[in-house]
Design an enzyme around this catalytic site. Structure first.
Site, PDB file in Angstrom:
ATOM      1  N   HIS A  98       0.863  -1.186   0.000  1.00 41.08           N
ATOM      2  CA  HIS A  98       0.000   0.000   0.000  1.00 41.08           C
ATOM      3  C   HIS A  98       0.894   1.230   0.000  1.00 41.08           C
ATOM      4  CE1 HIS A  98      -3.720   2.300   0.721  1.00 41.08           C
ATOM      5  NE2 HIS A  98      -2.923   3.106   1.427  1.00 41.08           N
ATOM      6  N   CYS A  99       0.785   2.055  -1.050  1.00 42.46           N
ATOM      7  CA  CYS A  99       1.670   3.211  -1.210  1.00 42.46           C
ATOM      8  C   CYS A  99       0.967   4.467  -0.699  1.00 42.46           C
ATOM      9  CB  CYS A  99       2.055   3.381  -2.678  1.00 42.46           C
ATOM     10  SG  CYS A  99       3.129   4.796  -2.984  1.00 42.46           S
ATOM     11  N   LYS A 100       1.555   5.105   0.313  1.00 44.24           N
ATOM     12  CA  LYS A 100       0.982   6.328   0.862  1.00 44.24           C
ATOM     13  C   LYS A 100       1.207   7.519  -0.068  1.00 44.24           C
ATOM     14  CE  LYS A 100       1.645   4.812   5.641  1.00 44.24           C
ATOM     15  NZ  LYS A 100       2.326   5.076   6.929  1.00 44.24           N
ATOM     16  N   PRO A 154       6.465   4.495  -1.473  1.00 43.81           N
ATOM     17  CA  PRO A 154       5.327   3.960  -2.112  1.00 43.81           C
ATOM     18  C   PRO A 154       5.561   2.741  -2.824  1.00 43.81           C
ATOM     19  CG  PRO A 154       5.976   6.050  -2.997  1.00 43.81           C
ATOM     20  CD  PRO A 154       6.830   5.740  -1.931  1.00 43.81           C
TER      21      PRO A 154
END
EC number: 2.3.1.225
Length: 386
Positions: A154-156, A386
Site C-alpha cells: 500500500h503506497c501512501k 510507495p
C-alpha cells in the site's frame, strides 16, 4: 510503515497500531487514490511536483542558451508529462480483485472481522470480508479494506494500493520521477558552471536587452517576466537543488529495490515476509546461548541469591515473549489463507508462566543480562517508500 501489537490484534485483528494509537480500517472500502481522506504524503507529492515543475520551466530552463533551451524543453518536458500521466493512472486505477470489482458495492460499509469464527480473512481463496472468491495471490489490504489482486504494497505517496493492475504504472511513476530529477540536476549544474565562468551566456533571451543591471535577472520567461536580484535566484536554486537531491536519493533507492524485486520475481509483500522470517530465526539462534547462560546462572546462585526456580521461569518468560512486531509477519495456514498486515497468535501470558512474580530484587549482573535480552527488537520493522 505501521507496526502492530500482538495482544491488541488478538482482540481486534483488523486494527493497526499507528503512533501508539489503535487505528481501525475504514468501514467504507476505498476505491482508489482519490478516495477520501487524502493522505498528507499524497498532498506533499503533488506540491513538490508542482513546485519543481514551476521552477524548472519557469526559472531555470529559460536561462539556458537557445539550443540547450529547446533541447531541455523537449526532453525534460516529455519526462515530466509522462510522469504526470502515469502518476494519475496509478492513483486512479482500482487495484481490487476482479471479483471484488464486479460484485462489491463500495457504498456499503464493510463487516467487522470476527476471529472467533475464522482464523484468517482469506481462507481457501475466499475472503470473509469481501465475501467473494479471490485469486491465489490476492491479499486483503487493511488501509483500503478490500482484496487487492497481486498485492505488492500500500503506497501512501499515491494513496492507493499497488497490485497487478497498476504495478507497472507505479513503477513507471518512480522511474520517470527519477529521470526528471536527474534532468533538473543537470540543468542546475550547467547554470552554476556558466554563472561562475561567463554569466552573460545565461542572459541570451531578448527580454534582457532592456535590463541594464547585471545583478538583475528575469524569472518566468518569456510570458511573465519578473525582475529579481541575484540573491533571490541563488536561494531558489539552492532550495530546489536540496529538494531534488533528497528526492533523488529516496526515489533512486526505491527504483533499485523494485528492479531487484523484478529480477527475483517477488513482490514487496513476499520480500518483507521472507526477510522477517529470516531475521527472526537469526535472533532466535543468537538468543539461545544467552538464555542457557542465564538459566545456569540462576540455578547456581547461593543462599544470598533469589529462588532459582522462580527466576529461571521468569528469565525463560522474558525470552519466550519475544515476538516479531512487524505487521507483515502474517500467519499463513496450510490452505494458503493470509491477510496483508495481519499479526496472529499472540502469546498467552498464562502459557508463559508470567504469574510467577517475586518481591526480592535481582542481582545487578542478572538484571543487566535480562534487560539486554529483553531489548532485542525485530530488525525487520521496515520504513519503505510507495
Amino acid at each position: 510503515m505501521d507496526t502492530r501489537s500482538g495482544s491488541q490484534c488478538s482482540v481486534t485483528p483488523e486494527a493497526i497500531l499507528n503512533n501508539e494509537q489503535l487505528v481501525l480500517p475504514p468501514r467504507i472500502s476505498r476505491v482508489n487514490g482519490w478516495s477520501l481522506p487524502l493522505h498528507y504524503f499524497q498532498v506533499v507529492t503533488w506540491a513538490v511536483f508542482v513546485g519543481l515543475s514551476s521552477a524548472t520551466f519557469g526559472i531555470f530552463i529559460p536561462l539556458l542558451p537557445h539550443v540547450w533551451k529547446y533541447i531541455a524543453y523537449v526532453v525534460t518536458g516529455g519526462i515530466f508529462s509522462f510522469h504526470l500521466v502515469v502518476h494519475l493512472i496509478a492513483s486512479c486505477i482500482d487495484p481490487a480483485d476482479s471479483n471484488v470489482r464486479l460484485k462489491k458495492n463500495y457504498s456499503q460499509p464493510m463487516p467487522i472481522f470476527d476471529r472467533s469464527k475464522h482464523a484468517h480473512v482469506i481462507q481457501n481463496q475466499f475472503c470473509h470480508l469481501c465475501r467473494v472468491t479471490v485469486n491465489k495471490k490476492t491479499k486483503h489490504c487493511i488501509s483500503c479494506n478490500k482484496c487487492v489482486s497481486g498485492f505488492d504494497h500500500h503506497c501512501k505517496w499515491i494513496n492507493n494500493c499497488v497490485g497487478s493492475r497498476n504495478y507497472w504504472f507505479f513503477f513507471s511513476t518512480v522511474a520517470s520521477a527519477t529521470a526528471g530529477m536527474l534532468c533538473l540536476i543537470a540543468v542546475l549544474l550547467y547554470i552554476l558552471v556558466q554563472y561562475l565562468v561567463n554569466p552573460g551566456v545565461l542572459r541570451t533571451d531578448p527580454k534582457y536587452e532592456d535590463v541594464k543591471n547585471t545583478n538583475t535577472w528575469l524569472l518566468f520567461l518569456p510570458l511573465f517576466p519578473v525582475q529579481v536580484q541575484t540573491l533571490i535566484v541563488v536561494i531558489i536554486g539552492m532550495l530546489v537543488l536540496l529538494l531534488d537531491l533528497l528526492g533523488l536519493v529516496h526515489l533512486g533507492q526505491l527504483l533499485i529495490f523494485h528492479i531487484y524485486l523484478k529480477a527475483k520475481k517477488m513482490t514487496t509483500f513476499e520480500y518483507l515476509i521472507k526477510t522477517c522470517k529470516e531475521e527472526s530465526s537469526k535472533h532466535q539462534a543468537v538468543r539461545k546461548d544467552p538464555y542457557m547462560q542465564m538459566e545456569e546462572g540462576f540455578l547456581q546462585q547461593g543462599d544470598g541469591a533469589l529462588d532459582s526456580s522462580a527466576q529461571g521461569v521468569k528469565a525463560k518468560s522474558s525470552l519466550l515473549i519475544y515476538k516479531c512486531p512487524c505487521h507483515f509477519c502474517t500467519s499463513v495456514n496450510p490452505d494458503g489463507g493470509s491477510t496483508a498486515r495481519e499479526a496472529d497468535d499472540a502469546p498467552s501470558t498464562s502459557t508463559l508462566g508470567l504469574q510467577q512474580e517475586t518481591t526480592e530484587p535481582m542481582k545487578t549482573d542478572s538484571a543487566e543480562r535480562k534487560t539486554e535480552i529483553q531489548e532485542l527488537r525485530c530488525p525487520c520493522d521496515p520504513g519503505l517508500p510507495p
